[in-house]
Design a protein around this motif. Structure first.
Motif, PDB file in Angstrom:
ATOM      1  N   VAL A 157     -70.261 103.456 -21.628  1.00  0.00           N
ATOM      2  CA  VAL A 157     -71.237 102.392 -21.712  1.00  0.00           C
ATOM      3  C   VAL A 157     -72.625 102.997 -21.602  1.00  0.00           C
ATOM      4  N   THR A 195     -75.497 101.194 -22.666  1.00  0.00           N
ATOM      5  CA  THR A 195     -76.556 100.173 -22.651  1.00  0.00           C
ATOM      6  C   THR A 195     -77.136  99.969 -21.273  1.00  0.00           C
ATOM      7  N   GLN A 229     -70.972  94.917 -26.384  1.00  0.00           N
ATOM      8  CA  GLN A 229     -70.288  96.146 -26.795  1.00  0.00           C
ATOM      9  C   GLN A 229     -68.837  95.867 -27.135  1.00  0.00           C
TER      10      GLN A 229
END
Length: 400
Positions: free
Chosen positions: A282, A284, A348
């Motif tokens: 991840v 972001t 996502q």
């Protein structure tokens, strides 16, 4: 019957009409006395009962408001206040004191005037029949008409009078029982209005007073009233003049959360993401937070923060109030950051390719057709007709 007895009967008829008029007038007066201020006095008894449930630490604060409610009950009413003050002591009036305050005289069951008229008619009837007509029996019979009528009317009036007294006694008994706490709380204000000239007022006393009030009690009462007025003025000013507090809150809302608080939030969300998606990377989270990831972050406690208002039994200091507002603002910002991180994670997951599953082949089942025996040719009942139809349908289904 001779003319003398006819004249006596005329006087008796007039006396009877007068007795009936007096009796019904007495019943009307009794009803007026019974309902005089009954609604107001009953509402006052309920108001005084409320004072029993005022906490001890709030009695001085609630005394002025209770007293104003008490005075408001008499707006537009002809009733006087059912309180009497004697030498600075305050108590509730009795029913007889309250009735005498309005000049309400007790109503008796027998009229003295009508009783004198009845006696005069009875004596005249006996004398006339004894010396003129020589019929003593007729005279005695005429003499007993008015006394019997008066006894019947007395019983009738006494019943209404007894009901009225019981009803009024019940009202004033409720006033007396409920006034103990109320008069103890509102006593200073009652004394001020009972002795207005002793407190610099040129008004008429509101209450029936007897005796005077000592100077020591005047000073004590004046000090109490001054404290109450000052406390009320402070409350009003605090509610109206709060510009400084509003500006302080606006300034605090523009603050940014501390870097340590932001680091804790980011670390907690990263731990959740790592647990749920072990194989995913991840990225972001780093884009959303301006600060770098902390190297050594403390585990975030799942317990609820212990704010200052959790202890509601004491007053908060200015420092505790500031800390309370800081905690609330940082919690709100923390919630915003958490929502942004969760949105990024959902976004996502949404862009990842989803493997389609081939649809399963549909299975069609042909209905099972059972052979139905045809009925007898000479049977024309409803069951036989239905059985014949079923047999025909089965034949056609097999041909297809």
């Amino acid at each position: 019957m001779d003319k003398y007895n006819l004249i006596i009967l005329g006087f008796i008829a007039g006396a009877l009409l007068l007795s009936l008029w007096w009796a019904f007038n007495a019943v009307r007066r009794i009803d007026n006395q019974k309902n005089f201020c009954a609604t107001t006095l009953t509402s006052i008894a309920k108001l005084w009962r409320r004072a029993k449930f005022v906490p001890e630490d709030a009695k001085e604060r609630e005394s002025l408001y209770l007293y104003r409610d008490f005075l408001r009950k008499f707006d537009g009413s002809e009733c006087e206040y059912p309180i009497i003050v004697k030498d600075g002591g305050v108590r509730c009036m009795t029913r007889k004191e309250y009735d005498s305050l309005y000049g309400e005289k007790p109503i008796h069951c027998v009229s003295v005037l009508i009783s004198l008229i009845s006696v005069m008619i009875a004596v005249g009837a006996v004398l006339v029949n004894l010396f003129v007509t020589k019929t003593l029996g007729t005279g005695i019979a005429l003499a007993t008409i008015m006394p019997v009528m008066q006894i019947a009317l007395a019983i009738f009036v006494n019943r209404f009078n007894r009901d009225k007294n019981n009803y009024r006694d019940g009202i004033f008994m409720a006033l007396k029982e409920n006034s103990v706490a109320f008069l103890r709380i509102t006593k200073p204000f009652i004394i001020v209005d009972a002795y207005p000239h002793r407190f610099g007022k040129g008004k008429k006393p509101l209450y029936a007073t007897m005796g005077t009030i000592p100077e020591k009690q005047v000073i004590k009462t004046r000090d109490f009233i001054v404290r109450q007025k000052e406390a009320e003025a402070k409350i009003i000013m605090a509610n109206v003049d709060n510009d400084e507090e509003i500006q302080a809150i606006i300034d605090k809302t523009t603050r940014k959360p501390s870097p340590k608080r932001l680091s804790d939030v980011v670390a907690r969300e990263e731990a959740k993401a790592a647990k749920n998606n072990a194989d995913d990377d991840v990225t972001t989270i780093d884009e959303l937070t301006p600060s770098a990831k902390p190297q050594n972050t403390k585990p975030v406690s799942t317990e609820k923060p212990n704010y200052a208002f959790a202890n509601a039994t004491r007053n908060l200091t200015d420092q505790e109030k500031d800390q309370l507002i800081d905690d609330l603002l940082e919690d709100a910002m923390e919630a915003d950051i958490t929502r942004e991180i969760q949105k990024a994670q959902k976004k996502q997951v949404a862009v990842e390719p989803v493997e389609e599953i081939a649809p399963l082949p549909t299975v069609t089942e042909e209905p099972m057709i059972e052979d139905v025996a045809a009925p007898a040719e000479d049977d024309f009942s409803l069951d036989a007709i239905g059985q014949a139809l079923d047999a025909e349908i089965a034949k056609r289904s097999k041909k297809r």
